[in-house]
Design an enzyme around this catalytic site. Sequence first.
Site, PDB file in Angstrom:
ATOM      1  N   HIS A 116       0.829  -1.207   0.000  1.00 26.38           N
ATOM      2  CA  HIS A 116       0.000   0.000   0.000  1.00 26.38           C
ATOM      3  C   HIS A 116       0.862   1.254   0.000  1.00 26.38           C
ATOM      4  O   HIS A 116       2.022   1.236   0.387  1.00 26.38           O
ATOM      5  CB  HIS A 116      -0.939   0.022   1.209  1.00 26.38           C
ATOM      6  N   ASP A 118       0.593   5.034   1.782  1.00 26.30           N
ATOM      7  CA  ASP A 118      -0.137   5.444   2.974  1.00 26.30           C
ATOM      8  C   ASP A 118      -1.337   6.340   2.663  1.00 26.30           C
ATOM      9  O   ASP A 118      -1.217   7.361   1.969  1.00 26.30           O
ATOM     10  CB  ASP A 118       0.798   6.174   3.955  1.00 26.30           C
ATOM     11  N   HIS A 267       4.568   0.292  -0.069  1.00 21.16           N
ATOM     12  CA  HIS A 267       5.386  -0.520   0.834  1.00 21.16           C
ATOM     13  C   HIS A 267       4.574  -1.667   1.408  1.00 21.16           C
ATOM     14  O   HIS A 267       3.348  -1.685   1.330  1.00 21.16           O
ATOM     15  CB  HIS A 267       6.002   0.346   1.948  1.00 21.16           C
ATOM     16  N   ARG A 284       5.396   6.293  13.431  1.00 26.39           N
ATOM     17  CA  ARG A 284       5.304   6.921  12.108  1.00 26.39           C
ATOM     18  C   ARG A 284       4.849   8.369  12.220  1.00 26.39           C
ATOM     19  O   ARG A 284       4.020   8.695  13.074  1.00 26.39           O
ATOM     20  CB  ARG A 284       4.302   6.144  11.246  1.00 26.39           C
TER      21      ARG A 284
END
Length: 312
Positions: A116, A118, A267, A284
């Site tokens: 995916h 983000d 990723h 994150r």
Amino acid sequence: MTIAPDLPTATDVTVRPVAGHIGADITGVDLREPLSEHDAEKLRRKLHRYKVLFFRDQHIDHAQQIAFSRTFGTVTPSHPYDDEAPEGYPEILAVDSRKYEKRFGRTKYSYDNQWHTDVTAVVNPPAVSLLRAHEVPERGGDTSWTNLVAAYEGLPESLQRLVEGLRAEHRFGGRRPQWSADSEYGRRVRENPFVTEHSVVRVHPVTGEKALFVQPGFTARIVGLSPSQSDRLLDLLFEEVTNPAYTVRFRWQPGSLAVWDNRATAHLAPTDLDHLDVTRVLYRTTIEGDVPVGPDGRESVSLSGAAFRGEK
Ligand SMILES: [Fe+2]
């Protein structure tokens, strides 16, 4: 972050490309200290060129991660759905296996175990994401990234022409959400849906490169095709996007940090830990993104949900 005057400095940021199409190791920088504007600009340029930058031994805290993140733009809140940010740091998304176990009732190491980019369900997906490793297992748990520009450029010209005219609908879970509809998370997604129509090919606003902007984590269907036509075309495009030739794989250690251009990459969270009873905790941050534009100049259109913005 505070930018120090651009004085000549003894530190020298070194960039070493890693894989054939993506990734570079960065050394010679201490992220506990403010960056010079010269170094900050160098990192932004290298990020656009190599798509993901890897740093080692950066033992920074939440505040220092947020400060470094500002090198790349305005920091957003943690996530459109996440309300479990560490106390006092609403910008930090804890990618914490213990949290996911509570939420999903089974061991999980990311909210999304498919390839995916983000948060492409929102009309302005983050431009950049940063992920810092805090606690990682002794073995396994690597993350992979793929270069969506290389994936586009690798298509034969006839397919490039075909996909350049297409638009796709992005939503949490893509075609096949990995959570059950009656879970708390499923309810949250249903009650506050984010759905956006993006061009299948995105023109990068800085580099002008064209990227194949689809991935299994969020892309649900190609607009204007029948369900089976859409599924078959998406299968083909997902296979291109996840071609190992365009990927790089990163082995985390405590203090490792990865920064990726979320406008040109996808990723994959680890898939090799489910049988191991281990804890994995990373943090994150994301940088507010622009509204994507296709080769025809058309912008993405939100079908549901607000834009994802940080505080200026
Ligand atoms: Fe992610």
